[in-house]
Scaffold this motif. Structure first.
Motif, PDB file in Angstrom:
ATOM      1  N   MET A   1      41.358  34.594 -12.632  1.00  0.00           N
ATOM      2  CA  MET A   1      42.387  35.358 -13.344  1.00  0.00           C
ATOM      3  C   MET A   1      41.788  35.900 -14.642  1.00  0.00           C
ATOM      4  SD  MET A   1      45.786  35.945 -13.415  1.00  0.00           S
ATOM      5  CE  MET A   1      46.951  36.526 -14.606  1.00  0.00           C
ATOM      6  N   ARG A   2      42.003  37.136 -14.886  1.00  0.00           N
ATOM      7  CA  ARG A   2      41.492  37.817 -16.069  1.00  0.00           C
ATOM      8  C   ARG A   2      42.303  37.414 -17.302  1.00  0.00           C
ATOM      9  NH1 ARG A   2      43.593  41.245 -18.614  1.00  0.00           N
ATOM     10  NH2 ARG A   2      43.350  43.330 -19.250  1.00  0.00           N
ATOM     11  N   THR A   3      41.626  37.255 -18.428  1.00  0.00           N
ATOM     12  CA  THR A   3      42.300  36.944 -19.687  1.00  0.00           C
ATOM     13  C   THR A   3      42.910  38.223 -20.256  1.00  0.00           C
ATOM     14  OG1 THR A   3      40.696  35.209 -20.139  1.00  0.00           O
ATOM     15  CG2 THR A   3      41.973  35.995 -21.992  1.00  0.00           C
ATOM     16  N   PRO A   4      44.204  38.211 -20.596  1.00  0.00           N
ATOM     17  CA  PRO A   4      44.823  39.433 -21.137  1.00  0.00           C
ATOM     18  C   PRO A   4      44.210  39.832 -22.482  1.00  0.00           C
ATOM     19  CG  PRO A   4      46.485  37.764 -20.595  1.00  0.00           C
ATOM     20  CD  PRO A   4      45.138  37.107 -20.492  1.00  0.00           C
ATOM     21  N   HIS A   5      44.101  41.123 -22.681  1.00  0.00           N
ATOM     22  CA  HIS A   5      43.600  41.649 -23.948  1.00  0.00           C
ATOM     23  C   HIS A   5      44.680  41.618 -25.017  1.00  0.00           C
ATOM     24  CE1 HIS A   5      39.812  43.234 -22.485  1.00  0.00           C
ATOM     25  NE2 HIS A   5      40.428  43.834 -21.495  1.00  0.00           N
ATOM     26  N   VAL A   6      44.233  41.616 -26.264  1.00  0.00           N
ATOM     27  CA  VAL A   6      45.112  41.980 -27.362  1.00  0.00           C
ATOM     28  C   VAL A   6      44.838  43.459 -27.604  1.00  0.00           C
ATOM     29  CG1 VAL A   6      45.687  41.657 -29.786  1.00  0.00           C
ATOM     30  CG2 VAL A   6      45.101  39.669 -28.372  1.00  0.00           C
ATOM     31  N   VAL A   7      45.894  44.263 -27.515  1.00  0.00           N
ATOM     32  CA  VAL A   7      45.789  45.709 -27.620  1.00  0.00           C
ATOM     33  C   VAL A   7      46.374  46.153 -28.951  1.00  0.00           C
ATOM     34  CG1 VAL A   7      46.493  47.915 -26.606  1.00  0.00           C
ATOM     35  CG2 VAL A   7      45.983  45.967 -25.116  1.00  0.00           C
ATOM     36  N   VAL A   8      45.619  46.969 -29.678  1.00  0.00           N
ATOM     37  CA  VAL A   8      46.110  47.581 -30.909  1.00  0.00           C
ATOM     38  C   VAL A   8      46.455  49.034 -30.581  1.00  0.00           C
ATOM     39  CG1 VAL A   8      45.577  48.248 -33.282  1.00  0.00           C
ATOM     40  CG2 VAL A   8      44.692  46.083 -32.367  1.00  0.00           C
ATOM     41  N   VAL A   9      47.744  49.380 -30.709  1.00  0.00           N
ATOM     42  CA  VAL A   9      48.183  50.759 -30.511  1.00  0.00           C
ATOM     43  C   VAL A   9      48.029  51.444 -31.854  1.00  0.00           C
ATOM     44  CG1 VAL A   9      50.088  52.260 -29.850  1.00  0.00           C
ATOM     45  CG2 VAL A   9      49.767  50.073 -28.681  1.00  0.00           C
ATOM     46  N   MET A  10      47.118  52.423 -31.913  1.00  0.00           N
ATOM     47  CA  MET A  10      46.746  53.044 -33.183  1.00  0.00           C
ATOM     48  C   MET A  10      47.006  54.541 -33.171  1.00  0.00           C
ATOM     49  SD  MET A  10      42.584  53.464 -32.957  1.00  0.00           S
ATOM     50  CE  MET A  10      42.579  54.873 -34.054  1.00  0.00           C
ATOM     51  N   GLY A  11      46.978  55.139 -34.354  1.00  0.00           N
ATOM     52  CA  GLY A  11      47.123  56.581 -34.502  1.00  0.00           C
ATOM     53  C   GLY A  11      47.823  56.911 -35.803  1.00  0.00           C
ATOM     54  N   VAL A  12      47.863  58.185 -36.098  1.00  0.00           N
ATOM     55  CA  VAL A  12      48.526  58.621 -37.321  1.00  0.00           C
ATOM     56  C   VAL A  12      50.025  58.364 -37.202  1.00  0.00           C
ATOM     57  CG1 VAL A  12      46.762  60.367 -37.829  1.00  0.00           C
ATOM     58  CG2 VAL A  12      48.831  61.026 -36.565  1.00  0.00           C
TER      59      VAL A  12
END
Length: 175
Positions: free
Chosen positions: A1-12
């Motif tokens: 099982m793959r370890t879930p990522h921590v995702v940073v939603v970025m942008g202006v």
């Protein structure tokens, strides 16, 4: 099982981080944290007055987001953060090395229109120029994807999930 990522939603400002972040988190089955909630009151007062933050203002905010991301390492999560400069993303990566960025991108006119129509947000449209001037897009050596913000929030989220899946083909994020 793959370890879930921590995702940073970025942008202006105005690209939809606060809208797309929770939708993406729901699709990935992980918690969402609103990056603006990590700002100290002085930062919010400064931005509300139409004054851009400087790096000294941003370091404690980025450190707080980084600490959250570190706590979610191995568990997954989605957090919003403008993360406009490479140095800001480097600081986040120093706290949580496995994070992945989803850079919400779009035409300035579309983003300005969206900002003008949102209610109850402390970031005035007047600061959009400073955001674009500060923006350093993701570099080839940074883990992340760019996602266009045209269309509905559901369209944007679907594009983000597909882009993350393409970045990591072992991702279990299919609906």
């Amino acid at each position: 099982m793959r370890t879930p990522h921590v995702v940073v939603v970025m942008g202006v400002a105005g690209t939809g981080k606060t809208t797309i972040g929770p939708l993406l988190a729901a699709r990935l089955g992980v918690p969402y944290a609103e990056g603006d909630d990590f700002h100290p009151p002085a930062n919010i007062a400064k931005m509300s007055a139409g004054t851009p933050l400087d790096d000294a203002d941003r370091w404690p905010w980025l450190d707080a987001i980084g600490a959250w991301a570190h706590e979610r390492s191995g568990l997954g999560g989605v957090v919003s953060s403008s993360a406009l400069k490479r140095s800001y993303r480097d600081r986040l990566r120093a706290a949580a090395p496995g994070i992945v960025f989803v850079h919400l991108t779009g035409d300035r006119e579309l983003i300005e229109d969206r900002m003008a129509h949102r209610q109850g947000h402390f970031m005035p449209t007047a600061l959009l120029d400073s955001q674009f001037a500060t923006l350093q897009p993701l570099q080839a050596d940074e883990a992340g994807v760019a996602v266009d913000v045209s269309g509905t929030p559901e369209d944007i989220t679907a594009r983000a999930v597909a882009a993350l899946d393409a970045l990591d083909p072992t991702s279990p994020s299919a609906p």
